[in-house]
Design a protein around this motif. Structure first.
Motif, short mmCIF file in Angstrom:
data_model
loop_
_atom_site.label_atom_id
_atom_site.label_comp_id
_atom_site.label_asym_id
_atom_site.label_seq_id
_atom_site.Cartn_x
_atom_site.Cartn_y
_atom_site.Cartn_z
N TYR A 284 -2.26 14.44 9.60
CA TYR A 284 -2.28 14.17 7.92
C TYR A 284 -3.18 15.44 8.92
O TYR A 284 -3.56 15.19 9.54
CB TYR A 284 -2.42 13.18 7.78
CG TYR A 284 -1.24 11.99 8.34
CD1 TYR A 284 -0.75 12.09 6.90
CD2 TYR A 284 -1.21 11.02 8.70
CE1 TYR A 284 -0.07 10.57 6.63
CE2 TYR A 284 -0.34 10.38 8.44
CZ TYR A 284 0.49 9.93 7.68
OH TYR A 284 1.37 8.90 7.28
N SER A 305 -3.52 2.16 7.63
CA SER A 305 -2.51 2.21 7.80
C SER A 305 -1.42 3.13 7.44
O SER A 305 -1.83 4.37 6.36
CB SER A 305 -1.48 1.37 6.97
OG SER A 305 -1.64 1.10 4.91
N ASP A 306 0.35 3.89 7.99
CA ASP A 306 0.88 4.50 7.08
C ASP A 306 0.34 4.86 6.12
O ASP A 306 0.94 5.76 5.07
CB ASP A 306 2.45 4.38 8.21
CG ASP A 306 1.60 5.17 9.44
OD1 ASP A 306 1.04 5.86 9.24
OD2 ASP A 306 2.96 4.69 10.19
N GLU A 307 1.43 3.84 5.25
CA GLU A 307 1.14 3.89 3.45
C GLU A 307 0.25 4.12 3.23
O GLU A 307 -0.03 5.07 1.81
CB GLU A 307 1.38 2.28 3.16
CG GLU A 307 1.66 1.99 1.85
CD GLU A 307 2.29 1.49 2.11
OE1 GLU A 307 2.46 0.01 2.28
OE2 GLU A 307 3.00 0.70 0.47
N SER A 308 -0.90 4.18 3.39
CA SER A 308 -2.69 3.62 2.87
C SER A 308 -2.68 5.65 3.10
O SER A 308 -2.92 6.50 2.31
CB SER A 308 -3.20 3.54 3.76
OG SER A 308 -3.60 1.73 3.06
N GLU A 310 -0.35 8.05 3.90
CA GLU A 310 1.00 8.82 1.95
C GLU A 310 0.16 8.68 1.21
O GLU A 310 0.76 9.99 0.84
CB GLU A 310 2.49 7.59 2.91
CG GLU A 310 2.61 7.92 4.20
CD GLU A 310 2.73 9.77 4.20
OE1 GLU A 310 3.52 10.07 3.39
OE2 GLU A 310 3.69 9.68 5.58
N GLN A 311 -0.73 7.39 0.74
CA GLN A 311 -0.69 7.21 -1.18
C GLN A 311 -2.10 7.99 -0.45
O GLN A 311 -1.75 8.70 -2.14
CB GLN A 311 -1.15 6.26 -0.74
CG GLN A 311 0.04 4.72 -0.93
CD GLN A 311 -0.47 3.51 -1.57
OE1 GLN A 311 -2.04 3.79 -1.88
NE2 GLN A 311 0.30 2.69 -1.70
N SER A 314 -0.44 11.58 -1.63
CA SER A 314 0.41 11.62 -2.31
C SER A 314 -0.92 12.54 -3.35
O SER A 314 -0.85 13.56 -4.29
CB SER A 314 0.78 11.19 -2.67
OG SER A 314 2.53 10.58 -1.71
#
Length: 461
Positions: A284, A305-308, A310-311, A314
RNA sequence: GGCUGCGUGGCAGAGUGGUCAUGCAGCGGACUGCAACUCCGUUAACGCCGGUUCGAUUCCGACCGCAGCCUCCA
């Protein structure tokens, strides 16, 4: 009016500097025997933003962040690696700077090292002995006598009895009391050592910070920061040392940032569940990491987390998309903006509420996107305003193109441009099948296209 | 065991005694050849049980759950 949550009083308090217009800030830095992990990144980013905001608020800030370059772990690691302590610590200081610089963390005004502060450390221990707060033990160690300091436990909300009942430390014969902590450690064979009135040895961890903060900032300064895990015993012991030696209050406001967690567990070296900054930055952009850190309040836990991530990516992409292809008005000062300025300030004044500040910035972004259609001047102004806010949080520090195109080399860019050209030719001929095929090809390369006002731009997915 | 702190919509995460967080994702619409971007609209939450209150996610108390510190740790 800036309010800061003071860990000492456990309340939000109006910030009043000791000397009007000036802030003296000390933050506990790294012990340099390994790479920084995301938890270290959080401390650096949090106090970077604190410093930036204080400066934006007109304060003359002196920011000190120490480096612990001698301790048990460093010695052990150097031995494991078969390298000298100096070579190890110099290496990891350089690595730390590389990570911090990558994330846009402004360098502290000074980064004192323990090994370069021996005279101050020894002098402070001597003072503590003279005043009866410390004693030299038979084995050459010097200990702080906790029972001599009345306020012991005031930062961590404990008292000596409670600490005794929770005692988990193996009793050390040399100490008068298990709670006493070491100020000076007698050298063991093969260990690096400095000469002192108590023989060869090296300083304990806590005394370093008391000595360095006093040397750099004076006996009484405004803000002392660090991770929550340092509250006890490190900062508690600092108070005992500094206030014992100087006979006055040492710190007005204590700030402690929350942990980074993974799967609801603290990220730490000892648990082994950490990601290094280096690893994360391989995946990132540094500003994505910074944005992620700023989405939560500094005192809250932050779950990694990966999700965080990624958010965060975005969200940041939307900002950079808004800033793209627009000339930002130079030198916009957010404090002069009547609509968004006060909202931003209110958020930051409330104990550095960056999450709320970001929501104000989201509104500016929307205003920018709307203005874009009608008025270039307005849009440029909002872009400038966004930049101005970004400077406080350390965001939007790169060109939008650089962020969105993310490290494409020229060859790759040329290839993308050529494909876009081919697609646009096909579109002009209304050969949609061909056009879509080219776009699919680009998508497969991780390229996203945006057709705007007759112009096609692209970015990395 | 002692001492802190926390539990908010699918996810992240602010905040408040009565009215909108925001972001990511979703849904509907505008724009578009189709998408993407952008804009408009929209769904949905406050661990559980009591209490205070005209009214509580917000205050108080119990309970449950989670995390941290009490040993090195940012």
């Amino acid at each position: 009016m800036l309010q800061i949550h003071n860990s000492l009083t456990k309340k939000k308090e109006v910030f009043t500097p000791i000397e009007p217009g000036k802030v003296k800030l000390y933050v506990c830095g790294m012990t340099v025997y390994d790479l920084c992990h995301v938890g270290h990144a959080r401390v650096m980013v949090v106090f970077d933003v604190v410093t930036r905001y204080l400066r934006a608020s007109g304060y003359d800030v002196t920011y000190i962040r120490n480096i612990t370059d001698i301790d048990d772990k460093i010695i052990a690691r150097a031995n494991e690696n078969g390298e000298s302590i100096q070579s190890l610590t110099e290496r990891f200081i350089a690595e730390m700077h590389q990570d911090a610089d990558a994330m846009g963390v402004v360098r502290p005004d000074q980064e004192p090292k323990a090994t370069e502060s021996m005279a101050d450390i020894i002098a402070m221990i001597e003072t503590l002995i003279e005043k009866g707060f410390a004693y030299a033990a038979d084995n050459g160690d010097v200990y702080y006598d906790v029972s001599e300091f009345d306020g012991y436990g005031k930062l961590s909300g404990r008292n000596i009895e409670e600490l005794r009942s929770g005692e988990r430390v193996a009793v050390n014969e040399a100490k008068n009391d298990p709670l006493d902590f070491v100020l000076w450690k007698a050298a063991k064979p093969e260990e690096p050592a400095w000469d002192s009135p108590w023989g060869n040895g090296r300083p304990g961890w806590h005394i370093e910070c008391s000595a360095m903060s006093a040397t750099c900032l004076g006996e009484h300064f405004d803000i002392h920061g660090g991770g929550q895990d340092l509250q006890f015993p490190h900062h508690e012991n600092e108070i005992a040392q500094s206030e014992g030696a100087h006979g006055c209050q040492s710190v007005n406001y204590w700030m402690h940032n929350g942990f980074v967690r993974i799967d609801d567990e603290k990220m730490s070296k000892s648990l082994g569940n950490f990601f290094t900054v280096r690893e994360v930055l391989a995946q990132y952009s540094p500003e994505v990491v910074r944005y992620f850190i700023l989405t939560s309040h500094y005192r809250s836990p932050l779950n990694y987390s990966d999700e965080s991530l990624e958010q965060a990516k975005s969200a940041l992409t939307r900002y950079y998309t808004a800033l793209r292809d627009i000339e930002a008005t130079q030198d916009v000062v957010w404090q002069n903006d009547e609509e968004f300025g006060p909202r931003f300030q209110e958020a930051m004044d409330d104990d550095f509420n960056t999450a709320l500040a970001l929501s104000v910035m989201a509104d500016v972004r929307q205003a920018l996107n709307k203005a874009r259609e009608q008025s270039n001047e307005q849009a440029s102004y909002f872009a400038g305003l966004l930049q101005s806010f970004g400077d406080v949080l350390g965001l939007f520090q790169q060109a939008a193109e650089a962020f969105l195109l993310g490290g494409q080399d020229d060859d790759e860019s040329a290839k993308v441009e050529a494909l876009i050209q081919a697609r646009n030719t096909a579109r002009a001929e209304k050969d949609w099948a061909k056009a879509d095929q080219v776009r699919d090809e680009l998508n497969a390369m991780g390229i996203v296209l945006e057709d705007n006002a007759g112009k096609t731009t692209w970015r990395k997915a």
